[in-house]
Design an enzyme around this catalytic site. Structure first.
Site, PDB file in Angstrom:
ATOM      1  N   SER A  33       0.828  -1.212   0.000  1.00  0.00           N
ATOM      2  CA  SER A  33       0.000   0.000   0.000  1.00  0.00           C
ATOM      3  C   SER A  33       0.861   1.261   0.000  1.00  0.00           C
ATOM      4  O   SER A  33       2.035   1.241   0.351  1.00  0.00           O
ATOM      5  CB  SER A  33      -0.916   0.034   1.217  1.00  0.00           C
ATOM      6  OG  SER A  33      -1.630  -1.162   1.334  1.00  0.00           O
TER       7      SER A  33
HETATM    8  N1  SAH Z   1      -0.235  -4.991   4.035  1.00  0.00           N
HETATM    9  C1  SAH Z   1       0.454  -5.308   2.798  1.00  0.00           C
HETATM   10  C2  SAH Z   1      -0.408  -5.020   1.568  1.00  0.00           C
HETATM   11  C3  SAH Z   1      -0.839  -6.277   1.000  1.00  0.00           C
HETATM   12  S1  SAH Z   1      -2.032  -6.264  -0.297  1.00  0.00           S
HETATM   13  C4  SAH Z   1       1.802  -4.637   2.710  1.00  0.00           C
HETATM   14  O1  SAH Z   1       2.123  -3.801   3.556  1.00  0.00           O
HETATM   15  O2  SAH Z   1       2.556  -4.978   1.789  1.00  0.00           O
HETATM   16  C5  SAH Z   1      -3.189  -7.433   0.382  1.00  0.00           C
HETATM   17  C6  SAH Z   1      -2.674  -8.815   0.674  1.00  0.00           C
HETATM   18  O3  SAH Z   1      -3.772  -9.570   1.182  1.00  0.00           O
HETATM   19  C7  SAH Z   1      -2.153  -9.586  -0.528  1.00  0.00           C
HETATM   20  O4  SAH Z   1      -0.830  -9.957  -0.284  1.00  0.00           O
HETATM   21  C8  SAH Z   1      -3.081 -10.821  -0.604  1.00  0.00           C
HETATM   22  O5  SAH Z   1      -2.400 -11.999  -0.985  1.00  0.00           O
HETATM   23  C9  SAH Z   1      -3.576 -10.919   0.828  1.00  0.00           C
HETATM   24  N2  SAH Z   1      -4.849 -11.635   1.031  1.00  0.00           N
HETATM   25  C10 SAH Z   1      -5.974 -11.603   0.269  1.00  0.00           C
HETATM   26  N3  SAH Z   1      -6.925 -12.374   0.838  1.00  0.00           N
HETATM   27  C11 SAH Z   1      -6.384 -12.909   1.971  1.00  0.00           C
HETATM   28  C12 SAH Z   1      -6.877 -13.786   2.984  1.00  0.00           C
HETATM   29  N4  SAH Z   1      -8.118 -14.304   2.945  1.00  0.00           N
HETATM   30  N5  SAH Z   1      -6.043 -14.107   4.000  1.00  0.00           N
HETATM   31  C13 SAH Z   1      -4.779 -13.601   4.069  1.00  0.00           C
HETATM   32  N6  SAH Z   1      -4.257 -12.775   3.130  1.00  0.00           N
HETATM   33  C14 SAH Z   1      -5.063 -12.421   2.098  1.00  0.00           C
END
Ligand code: SAH
Length: 179
Positions: A33
């Site tokens: 993000s």
């Molecule tokens: N907080 C992260 C941003 C990640 S984007 C950072 O600082 O880099 C959102 C993430 O959520 C992705 O990596 C995706 O794989 C994960 N995601 C989506 N659905 C999910 C679920 N049900 N459980 C765990 N992770 C999930």
């Protein structure tokens, strides 16, 4: 934010963009993000020194790294095993020791470690904050999650008081979907 080197959480080819205020790809169609949005979410969660925090959708580990500077321990859950492994490596490289990264479905939360003082969700739920997550909040606990409804996406803030849950709809945002 000055304590956490964002360049450690992106691929070498993207390091020169690490301090630009925008999201960056982290592989598998996912993104890290935008720093200003991560800061805003940390501020809204009002994380304190002794807090135990759950981070759902840990991705690169950057958001978890920032949360870890404000609380006692962060449990990060990431669905993609490759990303979870890379996040754990990046956190180690940053010298951060109070984050545990697990490869699992974060929509189910982490009942074995609940209740949490704060829950951060970085992937968009459809219509509602998953009830299983809300139920893992301690009394006094806070949750922030992007929620999509009627084609729009907003941050939803949930506070668990002694008599139940209070919700408010905040900023318009865009995240990847919670799967
Ligand atoms: N907080 C992260 C941003 C990640 S984007 C950072 O600082 O880099 C959102 C993430 O959520 C992705 O990596 C995706 O794989 C994960 N995601 C989506 N659905 C999910 C679920 N049900 N459980 C765990 N992770 C999930």
């Amino acid at each position: 934010m000055a304590d956490v080197p964002r360049e450690l959480f992106v691929a070498p080819a993207l390091r020169r963009f690490a301090y630009v205020d925008r999201p960056l790809p982290i592989g598998g169609g996912q993104t890290i993000s935008q720093p200003s949005l991560v800061a805003r979410m940390c501020e809204l969660l009002d994380v304190r020194d002794g807090d135990i925090v759950l981070d759902v959708g840990t991705g690169s580990g950057y958001h978890a790294a920032l949360l870890s500077r404000l609380c006692r321990h962060v449990y990060g859950i990431e669905l993609e095993a490759d990303l979870a492994e890379q996040a754990a490596r990046s956190l180690r490289a940053a010298g951060i020791e109070n984050v545990t990264v697990l490869a699992a479905d974060g929509a189910a939360g982490l009942p074995g470690r609940a209740p949490f003082d704060a829950i951060n969700v970085a992937a968009t739920a459809s219509e509602e904050v998953p009830l299983r997550l809300q139920d893992q909040l301690a009394v006094g606990g806070r949750l922030i999650a992007p929620v999509a409804s009627e084609g729009r996406e907003h941050l939803v803030f949930v506070h668990r008081g002694p008599d139940g849950f209070e919700r408010s709809r905040l900023d318009a945002v865009r995240f990847v979907p919670l799967r």
